[in-house]
Design an enzyme around this catalytic site. Structure first.
Site, PDB file in Angstrom:
ATOM      1  N   CYS A  47       0.847  -1.204   0.000  1.00  0.00           N
ATOM      2  CA  CYS A  47       0.000   0.000   0.000  1.00  0.00           C
ATOM      3  C   CYS A  47       0.878   1.248   0.000  1.00  0.00           C
ATOM      4  O   CYS A  47       1.721   1.408   0.887  1.00  0.00           O
ATOM      5  CB  CYS A  47      -0.906   0.004   1.227  1.00  0.00           C
ATOM      6  SG  CYS A  47      -1.825   1.538   1.415  1.00  0.00           S
TER       7      CYS A  47
HETATM    8  N1  MHO Z   1      -7.676  -0.323   1.705  1.00  0.00           N
HETATM    9  C1  MHO Z   1      -6.523  -0.347   2.530  1.00  0.00           C
HETATM   10  C2  MHO Z   1      -5.254  -0.027   1.775  1.00  0.00           C
HETATM   11  C3  MHO Z   1      -5.275   1.265   1.069  1.00  0.00           C
HETATM   12  S1  MHO Z   1      -3.891   1.406   0.107  1.00  0.00           S
HETATM   13  C4  MHO Z   1      -3.989   2.868  -0.683  1.00  0.00           C
HETATM   14  C5  MHO Z   1      -6.709   0.618   3.670  1.00  0.00           C
HETATM   15  O1  MHO Z   1      -7.666   1.353   3.657  1.00  0.00           O
HETATM   16  O2  MHO Z   1      -5.884   0.648   4.556  1.00  0.00           O
HETATM   17  O3  MHO Z   1      -4.033   0.386  -0.922  1.00  0.00           O
END
Ligand code: MHO
Length: 207
Positions: free
Chosen positions: A27
């Site tokens: 991420c």
């Molecule tokens: N959906 C996950 C990861 C976000 S990242 C921009 C979260 O909200 O932490 O992929």
């Protein structure tokens, strides 16, 4: 103290000659903030790369991966230093099963490829064990503004100063001060003249 004057002075005096490096490290919010803490990193931005789908977005990412792009001052920070950092941010022996979060090191120049080869030779990793994708440069698609400098966006004391300076989303994304503030907002140890708790590196806490 975070004042508009100190912030814009910091941005105005940032190095203009930079090199670029791009990494997939899961991420992209985390590595965006971590990179912003490093001395020699001038600008950071997040985006999508490594796939084939034209014009990916967060909602329609296709076969791309979340990546952080770092502009760095190679007189202060080498690509090898960035490799030390990138390989400390992920486990090269394990690859994510999700295309969105793959570990990727892009090498953009012959010199970067050479430094990557030296880095791997010096490490205790055998080539066959490295699951990290090692790839040539690829088209980098900027992520949406709300993903750029994600950590500072929830901190009013920071966004108020950018508002005062009339920085728009693109200006914040490209701001060297914003990269530092984003790291600070994420709890990284980071020094900058405008940070309220700018610490003295000689009294740095260990661990
Ligand atoms: N959906 C996950 C990861 C976000 S990242 C921009 C979260 O909200 O932490 O992929």
């Amino acid at each position: 103290m975070l004042t508009p004057e100190l912030l814009s002075e910091y941005d105005a005096n940032a190095p203009t000659e930079t090199s670029t490096a791009t990494f997939g490290l899961g991420c992209f919010w985390g590595p965006d903030a971590a990179a912003g803490a490093m001395d020699g990193v001038v600008r950071t931005r997040v985006g999508y790369a490594g796939g084939t789908k034209p014009d990916p977005s967060y909602e329609v990412i296709g076969d791309h991966t979340e990546v952080v792009q770092v502009e760095y001052d190679s007189t202060t920070l080498s690509f090898s230093d960035l490799l030390d950092w990138a390989f400390s941010e992920h486990s090269p022996r394990r690859q994510s099963s999700k295309r969105q979060y793959q570990n990727i090191v892009f090498t953009e120049t012959a010199a970067q490829r050479e430094q990557l080869r030296a880095f791997l030779d010096d490490s205790d990793l055998r080539r066959q064990q490295v699951e990290t994708r090692l790839e040539p440069p690829d088209e980098f698609y900027l992520a949406e503004s709300y993903h750029q400098k994600f950590q500072l966006r929830s901190q009013r004391w920071i966004t108020d100063v950018f508002d005062e300076l009339q920085y728009d989303a693109e200006a914040i994304r490209e701001s060297p001060a914003a990269a530092r503030l984003n790291a600070h907002a994420a709890g990284q140890d980071v020094a900058a003249p405008f940070l309220p708790e700018s610490y003295d590196p000689t009294s740095r806490r260990d661990g």
